[in-house]
Enzyme design. Structure first.
Site, short mmCIF file in Angstrom:
data_model
loop_
_atom_site.label_atom_id
_atom_site.label_comp_id
_atom_site.label_asym_id
_atom_site.label_seq_id
_atom_site.Cartn_x
_atom_site.Cartn_y
_atom_site.Cartn_z
N HIS A 45 -3.01 -2.14 8.39
CA HIS A 45 -3.60 -0.85 8.02
C HIS A 45 -3.12 0.27 8.95
CE1 HIS A 45 -6.11 -2.19 4.70
NE2 HIS A 45 -6.30 -3.29 5.39
N ASP A 47 0.23 1.31 8.36
CA ASP A 47 1.38 1.95 7.68
C ASP A 47 1.07 3.34 7.12
OD1 ASP A 47 -0.07 0.77 5.56
OD2 ASP A 47 1.69 -0.11 4.57
N SER A 78 6.48 -12.30 -19.16
CA SER A 78 6.29 -13.06 -17.92
C SER A 78 6.10 -14.51 -18.32
CB SER A 78 5.05 -12.55 -17.19
OG SER A 78 4.61 -13.54 -16.29
N GLY A 134 -3.07 -13.84 -5.85
CA GLY A 134 -4.28 -13.40 -5.14
C GLY A 134 -4.25 -13.70 -3.67
N ALA A 135 -3.08 -13.97 -3.11
CA ALA A 135 -3.02 -14.42 -1.72
C ALA A 135 -2.75 -13.30 -0.72
CB ALA A 135 -1.95 -15.50 -1.58
N GLY A 136 -2.54 -12.10 -1.20
CA GLY A 136 -2.25 -11.01 -0.26
C GLY A 136 -0.86 -11.13 0.33
N SER A 138 1.82 -10.09 -1.36
CA SER A 138 2.61 -9.03 -2.00
C SER A 138 3.42 -9.45 -3.21
CB SER A 138 3.54 -8.36 -0.99
OG SER A 138 2.80 -7.71 -0.03
N ASP A 184 4.74 -3.25 2.29
CA ASP A 184 5.04 -4.41 1.44
C ASP A 184 6.37 -4.24 0.72
OD1 ASP A 184 2.49 -4.91 2.27
OD2 ASP A 184 1.55 -4.67 0.31
C1 GLA Z 1 -1.65 -3.77 1.68
C2 GLA Z 1 -0.88 -2.49 1.42
C3 GLA Z 1 0.03 -2.16 2.60
C4 GLA Z 1 -0.75 -2.18 3.92
C5 GLA Z 1 -1.59 -3.44 4.04
C6 GLA Z 1 -2.48 -3.41 5.25
O1 GLA Z 1 -0.82 -4.87 1.74
O2 GLA Z 1 -0.09 -2.60 0.25
O3 GLA Z 1 0.65 -0.92 2.41
O4 GLA Z 1 -1.53 -1.03 4.05
O5 GLA Z 1 -2.39 -3.66 2.91
O6 GLA Z 1 -1.75 -3.40 6.42
#
Ligand code: GLA
Length: 398
Positions: A45, A47, A78, A134-136, A138, A184
């Protein structure tokens, strides 16, 4: 954000994908592209606050296959969704309703139209990804960047990788409604095997730092508690940081929180009268410093300091930024108890998703067994573990 691809198989080779294209569209594909997901080691958080981040691209990501058509439409399929959907060439700048996954690629194509490229050729597109859903990690950035890369190649637009990342970010802002930072998409576009990207999110200058560590691996633990970046909580955090900057501006002109050292922040933080904004700013200013210190430590081979800062990062995200939650906290706390864990923290936007840990090789089986069992006992959810392979950024495969 991770929305569109629930993998039906976790591995598929290029020939199988070409076969699937043939089955979907009744003809052969003419090009295959790939762009990876990412894991962030530290700098969370920061960026969109003008700070540094330290992500790496993963070896898993999203494939995109295409062939031109003569129908004046883009057709999207897809492998994780049943239907083929069409968008007419004169509708490429209009988001689809109903949270469609197609908005991620469409938003990137729209950026080319907005920049004045005349798109007169229709395309058939097939997507398949193996970033866990859903894993964060990207999956949406991977989908955006692979689309931006494909369009750049097909239109011979000549954009560099940084520009492709910006196109992906704009797609997320305009077509998904998430006011994300650049991390990301940048990691997906600029990744390099066995390196992390030390990125200044204000200037977009970056340095590739080797992370081939002796007898230590990057281990990702999936809480299987889907993160909900689109829930609005992410945009709220962005707004709270803006508010902190606005209030600080009464005592010092400033564009981003990351411009302040910890000492400077201490001296002027009473100007932030909103208690929530103050908490958020406290995290950001501390995290910016931790990220700098961590990368410096890593370059000196001081991995213990790097690990300690990872743990501090998690605590700050828990206490000041409030984006961890029960599952991420349980996963990190259980990791901290294991001998041989150098550091462990949540990674990405938060509210679920994954933790990232640095673990000595000999401790990995113990880590997976004990953290897995204790996490499951505490939350009732079965976690999943991956040893991260740090891979290259977006590319044309063939
Ligand atoms: C998500 C957002 C990024 C970044 C992160 C937290 O992945 O897409 O831009 O802000 O959260 O670091």
């Amino acid at each position: 954000m991770d929305v569109y691809n629930q993998p039906i198989k976790t591995t598929m080779n290029v020939n199988e994908l070409k076969q699937a294209f043939q089955e979907a569209y009744g003809k052969a594909s003419t090009a295959v592209y790939f762009s990876p997901g990412r894991v962030n080691l530290i700098g969370e958080h920061t960026d969109y606050n003008g700070g540094h981040v330290f992500p790496c691209a993963l070896s898993f990501g999203t494939y995109l296959l295409i062939a031109p058509n003569d129908q004046k439409v883009f057709r999207f399929k897809s492998l994780n969704q049943p239907a083929i959907e069409s968008v007419a060439l004169d509708k490429l700048t209009i988001p689809l309703g109903g949270n469609s996954w197609i908005n991620y690629p469409l938003g990137c194509i729209a950026q080319y139209v907005k920049r004045g490229f005349k798109i007169e050729q229709g395309y058939d597109i097939l997507i398949w990804g193996n970033v866990p859903n859903g894993a964060g990690l990207s999956s949406s950035a991977a989908l955006e960047v692979v689309t931006a890369y494909m369009m750049n190649d097909q239109l011979r637009a000549g954009y560099d990788r940084t520009e492709l990342a910006k196109i992906g970010q704009l797609s997320e802002h305009e077509f998904a409604g998430v006011n994300c930072g650049i991390m990301d998409q940048f990691a997906s576009a600029q990744g390099k095997k066995d390196h992390a990207i030390y990125l200044d999110c204000d200037t977009l200058q970056f340095e590739l730092v080797p992370v081939k560590l002796e007898c230590v691996k990057v281990v990702i633990a999936n809480t299987h508690s889907p993160h909900k970046l689109d829930s609005g909580a992410y945009n709220d955090r962005v707004a709270q940081c803006h508010k902190a900057v606005e209030q600080l501006n009464s005592v010092r002109p400033l564009k981003y929180l990351a411009e302040l050292s910890e000492q400077e922040f201490e001296a002027i933080k009473s100007a932030i009268t909103d208690p929530i904004a103050l908490k958020r700013a406290t995290h950001v200013v501390g995290e910016v410093q931790r990220t700098r210190d961590a990368v410096e430590a890593l370059k000196k081979g001081d991995i213990a300091t790097f690990g300690r800062l990872m743990c501090e990062s998690h605590k700050s995200l828990r206490d000041y930024y409030e984006v961890t939650g029960e599952q991420l906290d349980a996963m990190a706390e259980e990791a901290w108890k294991i001998d041989g864990v150098i550091g462990s923290r949540m990674t990405g936007g938060g509210f679920g998703g994954c933790t990232v840990s640095l673990v000595h090789d000999e401790a990995i089986p113990r880590f997976i067994e004990q953290v897995g069992a204790n996490y499951e006992r505490r939350t009732g959810i079965k976690p999943e573990f991956y040893i991260a392979e740090i891979g290259d950024g977006a590319r044309r495969v063939e």
